[in-house]
Design a protein around this motif. Structure first.
Motif, PDB file in Angstrom:
ATOM      1  N   LEU A 128       1.296   2.777   1.678  1.00 12.20           N
ATOM      2  CA  LEU A 128       1.148   2.715   0.433  1.00 12.20           C
ATOM      3  C   LEU A 128       0.107   1.577  -0.035  1.00 12.20           C
ATOM      4  O   LEU A 128      -0.474   1.835  -0.999  1.00 12.20           O
ATOM      5  CB  LEU A 128       2.650   2.526  -0.160  1.00 12.20           C
ATOM      6  CG  LEU A 128       3.633   3.446  -0.440  1.00 12.20           C
ATOM      7  CD1 LEU A 128       4.597   3.200  -1.138  1.00 12.20           C
ATOM      8  CD2 LEU A 128       2.741   4.890  -0.692  1.00 12.20           C
ATOM      9  N   PRO A 129       0.036   0.451   0.674  1.00 14.28           N
ATOM     10  CA  PRO A 129      -1.133  -0.432   0.431  1.00 14.28           C
ATOM     11  C   PRO A 129      -2.564   0.202   0.653  1.00 14.28           C
ATOM     12  O   PRO A 129      -3.464  -0.330   0.197  1.00 14.28           O
ATOM     13  CB  PRO A 129      -0.847  -1.814   1.444  1.00 14.28           C
ATOM     14  CG  PRO A 129       0.548  -1.610   1.849  1.00 14.28           C
ATOM     15  CD  PRO A 129       0.867   0.131   1.573  1.00 14.28           C
ATOM     16  N   ASP A 132      -4.844   5.296  -2.942  1.00 16.26           N
ATOM     17  CA  ASP A 132      -4.759   5.313  -4.631  1.00 16.26           C
ATOM     18  C   ASP A 132      -4.040   5.966  -5.190  1.00 16.26           C
ATOM     19  O   ASP A 132      -3.946   6.134  -6.250  1.00 16.26           O
ATOM     20  CB  ASP A 132      -6.590   5.580  -4.713  1.00 16.26           C
ATOM     21  CG  ASP A 132      -7.442   4.648  -4.048  1.00 16.26           C
ATOM     22  OD1 ASP A 132      -7.422   3.339  -4.482  1.00 16.26           O
ATOM     23  OD2 ASP A 132      -8.245   4.840  -3.106  1.00 16.26           O
ATOM     24  N   TYR A 133      -3.848   7.383  -4.393  1.00 19.82           N
ATOM     25  CA  TYR A 133      -2.822   8.429  -4.861  1.00 19.82           C
ATOM     26  C   TYR A 133      -1.888   8.923  -3.983  1.00 19.82           C
ATOM     27  O   TYR A 133      -2.055   8.973  -2.759  1.00 19.82           O
ATOM     28  CB  TYR A 133      -3.690   9.607  -5.288  1.00 19.82           C
ATOM     29  CG  TYR A 133      -4.966   9.601  -6.275  1.00 19.82           C
ATOM     30  CD1 TYR A 133      -4.588   9.493  -7.564  1.00 19.82           C
ATOM     31  CD2 TYR A 133      -6.275   9.172  -5.816  1.00 19.82           C
ATOM     32  CE1 TYR A 133      -5.591   9.584  -8.673  1.00 19.82           C
ATOM     33  CE2 TYR A 133      -7.169   8.759  -6.730  1.00 19.82           C
ATOM     34  CZ  TYR A 133      -6.766   9.114  -8.141  1.00 19.82           C
ATOM     35  OH  TYR A 133      -7.801   9.060  -9.084  1.00 19.82           O
ATOM     36  N   VAL A 134      -0.479   9.111  -4.437  1.00 15.24           N
ATOM     37  CA  VAL A 134       0.588   9.722  -3.591  1.00 15.24           C
ATOM     38  C   VAL A 134       0.723  11.089  -4.266  1.00 15.24           C
ATOM     39  O   VAL A 134       1.032  11.177  -5.520  1.00 15.24           O
ATOM     40  CB  VAL A 134       1.722   8.972  -3.682  1.00 15.24           C
ATOM     41  CG1 VAL A 134       2.671   9.756  -2.807  1.00 15.24           C
ATOM     42  CG2 VAL A 134       1.351   7.751  -2.943  1.00 15.24           C
ATOM     43  N   MET A 135       0.426  12.308  -3.839  1.00 19.19           N
ATOM     44  CA  MET A 135       0.905  13.528  -4.191  1.00 19.19           C
ATOM     45  C   MET A 135       2.038  13.884  -3.401  1.00 19.19           C
ATOM     46  O   MET A 135       2.031  14.116  -2.289  1.00 19.19           O
ATOM     47  CB  MET A 135      -0.495  14.406  -3.966  1.00 19.19           C
ATOM     48  CG  MET A 135      -0.498  16.039  -4.632  1.00 19.19           C
ATOM     49  SD  MET A 135      -1.907  16.929  -4.548  1.00 19.19           S
ATOM     50  CE  MET A 135      -2.207  16.960  -2.840  1.00 19.19           C
ATOM     51  N   VAL A 136       3.168  14.274  -4.559  1.00 16.75           N
ATOM     52  CA  VAL A 136       4.191  14.818  -3.943  1.00 16.75           C
ATOM     53  C   VAL A 136       4.218  16.448  -4.026  1.00 16.75           C
ATOM     54  O   VAL A 136       3.964  16.852  -4.961  1.00 16.75           O
ATOM     55  CB  VAL A 136       5.624  14.428  -4.879  1.00 16.75           C
ATOM     56  CG1 VAL A 136       6.826  15.088  -4.205  1.00 16.75           C
ATOM     57  CG2 VAL A 136       5.446  12.795  -4.752  1.00 16.75           C
ATOM     58  N   ASN A 167       0.056  -0.140  -6.733  1.00 15.18           N
ATOM     59  CA  ASN A 167      -0.977   0.260  -7.400  1.00 15.18           C
ATOM     60  C   ASN A 167      -1.706   1.695  -6.876  1.00 15.18           C
ATOM     61  O   ASN A 167      -2.750   1.486  -6.776  1.00 15.18           O
ATOM     62  CB  ASN A 167      -2.218  -0.855  -7.306  1.00 15.18           C
ATOM     63  CG  ASN A 167      -3.225  -0.709  -8.483  1.00 15.18           C
ATOM     64  OD1 ASN A 167      -3.044  -0.101  -9.500  1.00 15.18           O
ATOM     65  ND2 ASN A 167      -4.500  -1.068  -8.235  1.00 15.18           N
ATOM     66  N   PHE A 168      -0.779   2.559  -7.154  1.00 15.51           N
ATOM     67  CA  PHE A 168      -1.403   3.877  -6.751  1.00 15.51           C
ATOM     68  C   PHE A 168      -0.835   4.908  -7.901  1.00 15.51           C
ATOM     69  O   PHE A 168      -0.131   4.241  -8.780  1.00 15.51           O
ATOM     70  CB  PHE A 168      -0.696   4.439  -5.559  1.00 15.51           C
ATOM     71  CG  PHE A 168       0.964   4.584  -5.422  1.00 15.51           C
ATOM     72  CD1 PHE A 168       1.301   5.599  -5.784  1.00 15.51           C
ATOM     73  CD2 PHE A 168       1.527   3.570  -4.756  1.00 15.51           C
ATOM     74  CE1 PHE A 168       2.723   5.585  -5.883  1.00 15.51           C
ATOM     75  CE2 PHE A 168       2.700   3.585  -4.849  1.00 15.51           C
ATOM     76  CZ  PHE A 168       3.400   4.687  -5.199  1.00 15.51           C
ATOM     77  N   GLU A 169      -1.351   5.997  -7.919  1.00 17.00           N
ATOM     78  CA  GLU A 169      -1.240   7.099  -8.909  1.00 17.00           C
ATOM     79  C   GLU A 169      -0.279   8.164  -8.590  1.00 17.00           C
ATOM     80  O   GLU A 169      -0.747   8.346  -7.195  1.00 17.00           O
ATOM     81  CB  GLU A 169      -2.253   7.329  -9.768  1.00 17.00           C
ATOM     82  CG  GLU A 169      -3.074   6.286 -10.672  1.00 17.00           C
ATOM     83  CD  GLU A 169      -4.109   6.795 -11.397  1.00 17.00           C
ATOM     84  OE1 GLU A 169      -3.865   7.093 -12.660  1.00 17.00           O
ATOM     85  OE2 GLU A 169      -5.143   7.547 -10.951  1.00 17.00           O
TER      86      GLU A 169
END
Length: 220
Positions: A128-129, A132-136, A167-169
């Motif tokens: 996660l660090p 910028d994005y995590v897409m589920v 700090n990701f979307e």
């Protein structure tokens, strides 16, 4: 709360792809979503390089690429050169996902990870660090028109707890209907990849649909 609208171009009209892009652009699309599949990591083949190039040259909006392929690290430089702004990889498909995510950022692009329904948050927390994005993925990846998997909501709620720290979307992809957009937006999801459940193949225009989906309240 701002809703990031991302049409899944795999569901577009390929006989009129450039026209579709122009209409979606004018309608308020935020990110054009491009699925690349290799028939190995997922049991299907996705959009081709020529499709990607056509979409990229037809809009000044952000274009992402979702690499549903084995060893995505071998291809991030190519898609960076083709103009991708955001590059998603599946950690399960990469022997060294940290190296690949670092490479994406070193190329000046935004890095994202896509996590399958069967992938737990605990297995990707160390990444996660770097993103910028995590897409589920709320369906099993590879095909449009599937049923939303309700158990993925727990994963989304856990990621919402983590997103301010790292700090990701949060994005969601798979059977995203207007009802799901309102529910998930209220939970804390930032962006929505839209296919046939909410955007394509409807009687209304793209402008009418996207304008409505961006409202704070879709249903009264």
């Amino acid at each position: 709360m701002r809703r990031i609208i991302c049409p899944s171009m795999m569901c577009a009209d390929f006989a009129n792809l450039e026209k579709d892009v122009e209409e979606l652009d004018k309608a308020g699309t935020d990110i054009f979503h491009m699925d690349i599949m290799d028939g190995c990591f997922v049991p299907n083949f996705g959009m081709g390089l020529q499709d990607f190039e056509l979409v990229r040259k037809s809009t000044d909006k952000l274009v992402d690429v979702h690499l549903m392929i084995m060893n995505p690290g071998n291809y991030v430089e190519m898609f960076s050169e083709l103009g991708a702004d955001i590059i998603y990889i599946h950690p399960e498909a990469d022997i060294h996902p940290t190296r690949t995510l670092d490479k994406i950022r070193s190329l000046g692009k935004r890095a994202g990870i896509a996590i399958n329904p069967g992938t737990s948050v605990s297995t990707i927390t160390d990444l996660l660090p770097l993103v910028d994005y995590v897409m589920v993925m709320t369906v099993n990846p590879g095909f449009a028109g599937q049923k939303y998997l309700d158990f993925t909501d727990q994963k989304i709620e856990r990621l919402v707890e983590l997103k301010e720290e790292f700090n990701f979307e949060i994005m969601v992809d798979g059977a995203i209907s207007p009802e799901k957009i309102e529910k998930l937006s209220n939970i804390g999801v930032d962006g929505f990849v839209l296919g046939t459940s909410a955007l394509f193949g409807k009687e209304e225009s793209y402008n009418e649909i996207i304008s409505r989906l961006k409202k704070d309240k879709l249903f009264v």
